[in-house]
Design an enzyme around this catalytic site. Structure first.
Site, PDB file in Angstrom:
ATOM      1  N   ALA A 157      -0.572  -2.470   8.327  1.00  0.00           N
ATOM      2  CA  ALA A 157       0.717  -3.138   8.505  1.00  0.00           C
ATOM      3  C   ALA A 157       1.321  -2.803   9.867  1.00  0.00           C
ATOM      4  CB  ALA A 157       1.675  -2.723   7.396  1.00  0.00           C
ATOM      5  N   GLU A 172      -7.878  -2.392   3.074  1.00  0.00           N
ATOM      6  CA  GLU A 172      -7.656  -3.105   1.815  1.00  0.00           C
ATOM      7  C   GLU A 172      -8.106  -4.558   1.916  1.00  0.00           C
ATOM      8  OE1 GLU A 172      -3.995  -1.191  -0.538  1.00  0.00           O
ATOM      9  OE2 GLU A 172      -3.486  -1.768   1.517  1.00  0.00           O
ATOM     10  N   GLY A 187      -3.767  -1.359   5.187  1.00  0.00           N
ATOM     11  CA  GLY A 187      -3.954  -2.739   4.761  1.00  0.00           C
ATOM     12  C   GLY A 187      -5.184  -3.391   5.353  1.00  0.00           C
ATOM     13  N   GLU A 236      -1.747   5.628   3.969  1.00  0.00           N
ATOM     14  CA  GLU A 236      -0.361   5.292   3.631  1.00  0.00           C
ATOM     15  C   GLU A 236       0.491   6.503   3.240  1.00  0.00           C
ATOM     16  OE1 GLU A 236      -2.487   1.333   2.954  1.00  0.00           O
ATOM     17  OE2 GLU A 236      -2.957   3.469   2.867  1.00  0.00           O
TER      18      GLU A 236
END
Length: 259
Positions: free
Chosen positions: A67, A115, A112, A135
């Site tokens: 992110a 992910e 992310g 994270e």
């Protein structure tokens, strides 16, 4: 969105499509707008008739660093919640594609970004790849499916190691732990991912779709239930025109022309 100046590009390669992350100045850090474009790209590919998809990066040093924390630094709590829905839609769009997706990973694939790769069916990584879910080092919990997809891929222990420490894992260890599926030479991730996707796309669409569905659905049930899922997939394929064409093509020593 498909233009060369877009943060997310869509390209066609015959029966295969490629979604390419292209936010060069930010190492593909996922902004709200980029997440919206990614969901749009997945919908475009879905409607284009592709039989397999490659998710890749045009940025030399990264697949995706996660992110955009610079953007997030300016978000209120309400802004985080609004962005959350956009991100969930983007990850869900990739994960929900009806055809197999192959990730081509090089450089950093963190948070992310990793992910996104986990949302794919197969992950090809080159030797420059560094993956991880950091994270918790930023006071956040993985929210793109990492806490659910990673244990399903590598087991609870390895997943807990990565998620709770937030550590980075380099390519060779990632391959050894099963975090990635194929380890290739530096710079070869895109070529190999496209080769794999091309081989998938050449196979029976009916058989591929049902086999993939059996794998995905079967992982969450016991063996007896899983074998029933497999039987339903087998029946759906064997009574299809694809099976008839596949057998006929084999007998006639020619490539199949899937209905």
């Amino acid at each position: 969105m498909g233009g060369t100046d877009s943060d997310v590009q869509v390209m066609g390669h015959g029966r295969m499509a490629e979604i390419r992350l292209n936010r060069v100045g930010a190492r593909n850090a996922l902004s709200t707008r980029m997440a919206e474009l990614l969901a749009e790209a997945a919908r475009e590919v879905e409607g284009g008739g592709a039989r397999a998809v490659v998710l890749s990066s045009a940025v030399p040093e990264a697949f995706c660093v996660g992110a955009d924390l610079k953007e997030r630094n300016g978000l209120s709590d309400a802004g985080f919640l609004k962005q959350r829905e956009v991100f969930r839609a983007a990850f869900g769009a990739v994960r929900g594609l009806a055809v197999p997706v192959v990730a081509a990973v090089h450089g950093f694939a963190l948070g992310g970004g990793f992910e996104l790769a986990l949302c794919c069916d197969l992950i090809v990584a080159d030797r420059t790849a560094v993956v991880g879910l950091p994270e918790v080092t930023r006071g956040i919990v993985p929210g793109g499916g990492g806490t659910q997809l990673l244990p399903r891929r590598v087991g609870v222990g390895v997943a807990a190691d990565l998620i709770l420490t937030g550590r980075h894992v380099e390519a060779e260890e990632a391959a050894r732990l099963g975090l990635v599926d194929r380890l290739v030479g530096a710079g070869d991730d895109g070529e190999v991912a496209r080769e794999i996707a091309g081989r998938i796309a050449a196979n029976s669409p009916v058989a591929v779709r049902n086999a993939r569905d059996a794998v995905r659905r079967g992982i969450d049930v016991d063996l007896r239930a899983g074998l029933e899922i497999e039987d339903a997939a087998w029946r759906a394929a064997v009574f299809s025109d694809d099976r008839r064409e596949g057998v006929r093509a084999f007998i006639e020593h020619r490539p199949p022309n899937w209905p």
